[in-house]
Design a protein around this motif. Structure first.
Motif, PDB file in Angstrom:
ATOM      1  N   PHE A   4       0.811  -1.210   0.000  1.00  0.00           N
ATOM      2  CA  PHE A   4       0.000   0.000   0.000  1.00  0.00           C
ATOM      3  C   PHE A   4       0.850   1.268   0.000  1.00  0.00           C
ATOM      4  O   PHE A   4       0.617   2.193  -0.771  1.00  0.00           O
ATOM      5  N   ASP A   5       1.856   1.328   0.885  1.00  0.00           N
ATOM      6  CA  ASP A   5       2.626   2.560   1.061  1.00  0.00           C
ATOM      7  C   ASP A   5       3.445   2.936  -0.175  1.00  0.00           C
ATOM      8  O   ASP A   5       3.839   4.097  -0.322  1.00  0.00           O
ATOM      9  N   SER A   6       3.720   1.989  -1.054  1.00  0.00           N
ATOM     10  CA  SER A   6       4.494   2.292  -2.250  1.00  0.00           C
ATOM     11  C   SER A   6       3.613   2.618  -3.452  1.00  0.00           C
ATOM     12  O   SER A   6       4.119   2.934  -4.517  1.00  0.00           O
ATOM     13  N   LEU A   7       2.289   2.571  -3.259  1.00  0.00           N
ATOM     14  CA  LEU A   7       1.375   2.873  -4.351  1.00  0.00           C
ATOM     15  C   LEU A   7       1.244   4.380  -4.555  1.00  0.00           C
ATOM     16  O   LEU A   7       1.353   5.153  -3.592  1.00  0.00           O
ATOM     17  N   PRO A   8       0.982   4.826  -5.780  1.00  0.00           N
ATOM     18  CA  PRO A   8       0.666   6.242  -5.999  1.00  0.00           C
ATOM     19  C   PRO A   8      -0.575   6.636  -5.205  1.00  0.00           C
ATOM     20  O   PRO A   8      -1.436   5.789  -4.904  1.00  0.00           O
ATOM     21  N   HIS A   9      -0.654   7.915  -4.885  1.00  0.00           N
ATOM     22  CA  HIS A   9      -1.738   8.415  -4.030  1.00  0.00           C
ATOM     23  C   HIS A   9      -3.120   8.036  -4.569  1.00  0.00           C
ATOM     24  O   HIS A   9      -3.991   7.593  -3.806  1.00  0.00           O
ATOM     25  N   ASP A  10      -3.332   8.184  -5.877  1.00  0.00           N
ATOM     26  CA  ASP A  10      -4.660   7.919  -6.426  1.00  0.00           C
ATOM     27  C   ASP A  10      -5.037   6.448  -6.345  1.00  0.00           C
ATOM     28  O   ASP A  10      -6.224   6.101  -6.359  1.00  0.00           O
ATOM     29  N   GLN A  11      -4.043   5.573  -6.225  1.00  0.00           N
ATOM     30  CA  GLN A  11      -4.330   4.147  -6.079  1.00  0.00           C
ATOM     31  C   GLN A  11      -4.540   3.741  -4.628  1.00  0.00           C
ATOM     32  O   GLN A  11      -5.058   2.667  -4.341  1.00  0.00           O
ATOM     33  N   GLN A  12      -4.122   4.602  -3.706  1.00  0.00           N
ATOM     34  CA  GLN A  12      -4.340   4.328  -2.290  1.00  0.00           C
ATOM     35  C   GLN A  12      -5.792   4.608  -1.879  1.00  0.00           C
ATOM     36  O   GLN A  12      -6.336   3.940  -0.994  1.00  0.00           O
ATOM     37  N   LEU A  13      -6.402   5.594  -2.518  1.00  0.00           N
ATOM     38  CA  LEU A  13      -7.739   6.026  -2.101  1.00  0.00           C
ATOM     39  C   LEU A  13      -8.778   4.909  -2.164  1.00  0.00           C
ATOM     40  O   LEU A  13      -9.562   4.741  -1.217  1.00  0.00           O
ATOM     41  N   PRO A  14      -8.851   4.113  -3.250  1.00  0.00           N
ATOM     42  CA  PRO A  14      -9.841   3.029  -3.263  1.00  0.00           C
ATOM     43  C   PRO A  14      -9.600   1.992  -2.169  1.00  0.00           C
ATOM     44  O   PRO A  14     -10.556   1.425  -1.620  1.00  0.00           O
ATOM     45  N   ILE A  15      -8.334   1.768  -1.835  1.00  0.00           N
ATOM     46  CA  ILE A  15      -8.020   0.796  -0.787  1.00  0.00           C
ATOM     47  C   ILE A  15      -8.474   1.325   0.571  1.00  0.00           C
ATOM     48  O   ILE A  15      -9.036   0.592   1.396  1.00  0.00           O
ATOM     49  N   LEU A  16      -8.239   2.606   0.812  1.00  0.00           N
ATOM     50  CA  LEU A  16      -8.705   3.213   2.064  1.00  0.00           C
ATOM     51  C   LEU A  16     -10.227   3.142   2.167  1.00  0.00           C
ATOM     52  O   LEU A  16     -10.771   2.880   3.247  1.00  0.00           O
ATOM     53  N   LEU A  17     -10.915   3.367   1.053  1.00  0.00           N
ATOM     54  CA  LEU A  17     -12.378   3.276   1.064  1.00  0.00           C
ATOM     55  C   LEU A  17     -12.832   1.851   1.366  1.00  0.00           C
ATOM     56  O   LEU A  17     -13.782   1.647   2.143  1.00  0.00           O
ATOM     57  N   GLU A  18     -12.146   0.876   0.798  1.00  0.00           N
ATOM     58  CA  GLU A  18     -12.470  -0.527   1.097  1.00  0.00           C
ATOM     59  C   GLU A  18     -12.262  -0.823   2.577  1.00  0.00           C
ATOM     60  O   GLU A  18     -13.065  -1.519   3.214  1.00  0.00           O
ATOM     61  N   LEU A  19     -11.177  -0.290   3.137  1.00  0.00           N
ATOM     62  CA  LEU A  19     -10.889  -0.501   4.552  1.00  0.00           C
ATOM     63  C   LEU A  19     -11.963   0.152   5.422  1.00  0.00           C
ATOM     64  O   LEU A  19     -12.439  -0.451   6.397  1.00  0.00           O
ATOM     65  N   ALA A  20     -12.345   1.380   5.086  1.00  0.00           N
ATOM     66  CA  ALA A  20     -13.378   2.083   5.853  1.00  0.00           C
ATOM     67  C   ALA A  20     -14.705   1.328   5.800  1.00  0.00           C
ATOM     68  O   ALA A  20     -15.398   1.186   6.813  1.00  0.00           O
ATOM     69  N   THR A  21     -15.044   0.845   4.620  1.00  0.00           N
ATOM     70  CA  THR A  21     -16.296   0.105   4.468  1.00  0.00           C
ATOM     71  C   THR A  21     -16.269  -1.177   5.286  1.00  0.00           C
ATOM     72  O   THR A  21     -17.237  -1.516   5.981  1.00  0.00           O
ATOM     73  N   ALA A  22     -15.141  -1.897   5.242  1.00  0.00           N
ATOM     74  CA  ALA A  22     -15.016  -3.126   6.022  1.00  0.00           C
ATOM     75  C   ALA A  22     -15.079  -2.835   7.520  1.00  0.00           C
ATOM     76  O   ALA A  22     -15.635  -3.622   8.296  1.00  0.00           O
ATOM     77  N   ALA A  23     -14.518  -1.698   7.935  1.00  0.00           N
ATOM     78  CA  ALA A  23     -14.459  -1.365   9.365  1.00  0.00           C
ATOM     79  C   ALA A  23     -15.844  -1.130   9.960  1.00  0.00           C
ATOM     80  O   ALA A  23     -16.035  -1.309  11.173  1.00  0.00           O
TER      81      ALA A  23
END
Length: 336
Positions: A4-23
């Motif tokens: 995750f940390d090595s991904l470009p910023h725009d590719q991190q956003l969908p992952i963060l949204l997935e994490l928030a939804t799962a949480a």
């Protein structure tokens, strides 16, 4: 698979949204909640909304910025401020396991993230173009009450938060938000002016001192984005940067990013008038408010550079560095 940390910023956003939804599954929420990002700064904050209109704010903490104990410390102060009626703050919501701080892992992340859910607070973020004289007077009064509480509150023995002093803000040895020398658009000539200003701030704060009447637990980030105007009341949100610093630093943070605006002196007058309704503010203390405003301004130059991947810092960029130059010159002329 790329971490995750090595991904470009725009590719991190969908992952963060997935994490928030799962949480959201960690909390006793109604079915069918929607999750929408509202802010990305140190942390990612999301609005969680149920079909019946009820809302919450979910915060995903940035990896490595605060320990779990530091987050618990923040929440302990925030909860006590709310329960004792000092200031309206968001109420943390316990997870299904009874814990406020939840840890959730995404397959693309090396470590689980700390996550906190808060009840949604009504109100609107104030804008610098509005007449803020009355809200700033109310904020000054609230800030003084928070300072009284901080001095009297018996903190838990495990309480730990960052210290915000000269070295950790503008020093060269691992400052919390990066080095001001790395500011966007910085060049040798600008750096020389900044250096003279930083040196003057250092001298004045060394003379001002860190006595208990001047230095203690503070919010540290009372900028407009962390305030909600709800009728006649001013609510305070986002205690994520609270820590130990000069009490009058809390006078500087409400004008963050707008330090150059012509209405700022009037807003500071309103703030001090409100503050004096609760606490004495000697003239020798009040005279240093411009020092704290300048400290904050240069600290934000560093913050923009170290967070340049996010949209808001990117929108400020080199213009904020350049806009700081006349402020440096004015400060040096008045106090040098």
């Amino acid at each position: 698979m790329t971490d995750f940390d090595s991904l470009p910023h725009d590719q991190q956003l969908p992952i963060l949204l997935e994490l928030a939804t799962a949480a959201t599954a960690n909390f006793d929420l109604p079915p069918g909640v929607g999750v929408t990002m509202v802010n990305l700064s140190e942390n990612a904050t999301y609005k969680v909304e149920a079909p019946d209109g009820r809302r919450w704010a979910l915060r995903i903490h940035r990896d490595g910025y605060h320990s779990r104990t530091a987050i618990a410390s923040e929440l302990a102060w925030l909860i006590d401020l709310r329960q004792t009626g000092v200031v309206a703050t968001p109420a943390p919501v316990k997870g299904k396991d009874g814990e406020i701080i939840q840890q959730v892992l995404h397959p693309r992340m090396v470590r689980p993230r700390n996550i906190v859910l808060f009840g949604w607070e009504t109100g609107a973020e104030p804008g610098i173009g509005e007449d803020l004289s009355e809200p700033f007077e109310v904020l000054g009064e609230i800030t003084a009450r928070m300072h009284v509480h901080a001095r009297q509150w018996k903190r838990p023995p495990w309480f730990t938060r960052l210290t915000w002093d000269f070295d950790t803000a503008l020093g060269d040895d691992k400052p919390h938000w990066g080095r001001w020398r790395d500011g966007v658009g910085m060049d040798r000539e600008k750096e020389q002016l900044f250096q003279r200003t930083v040196d003057l701030i250092d001298r004045r704060l060394a003379a001002y001192g860190k006595g208990p009447e001047r230095f203690g637990l503070i919010h540290c980030d009372l900028r407009l984005a962390n305030l909600l105007i709800d009728g006649k009341s001013v609510k305070v949100i986002d205690f994520d940067d609270c820590g130990f610093g000069w009490y009058l630093y809390d006078a500087a943070t409400p004008v963050s990013f707008y330090e150059h605006e012509p209405q700022v002196p009037g807003l500071i007058e309103s703030w001090t008038a409100g503050y004096r309704k609760v606490l004495a503010l000697p003239k020798e203390d009040e005279v240093e408010i411009p020092t704290f405003i300048m400290l904050r301004r240069i600290l934000l130059v560093a913050w923009i550079s170290s967070h340049i991947e996010a949209e808001f810092p990117k929108s400020l960029g080199a213009g904020y560095t350049d806009g700081s130059l006349p402020l440096c010159e004015d400060y040096l002329r008045k106090f040098g």
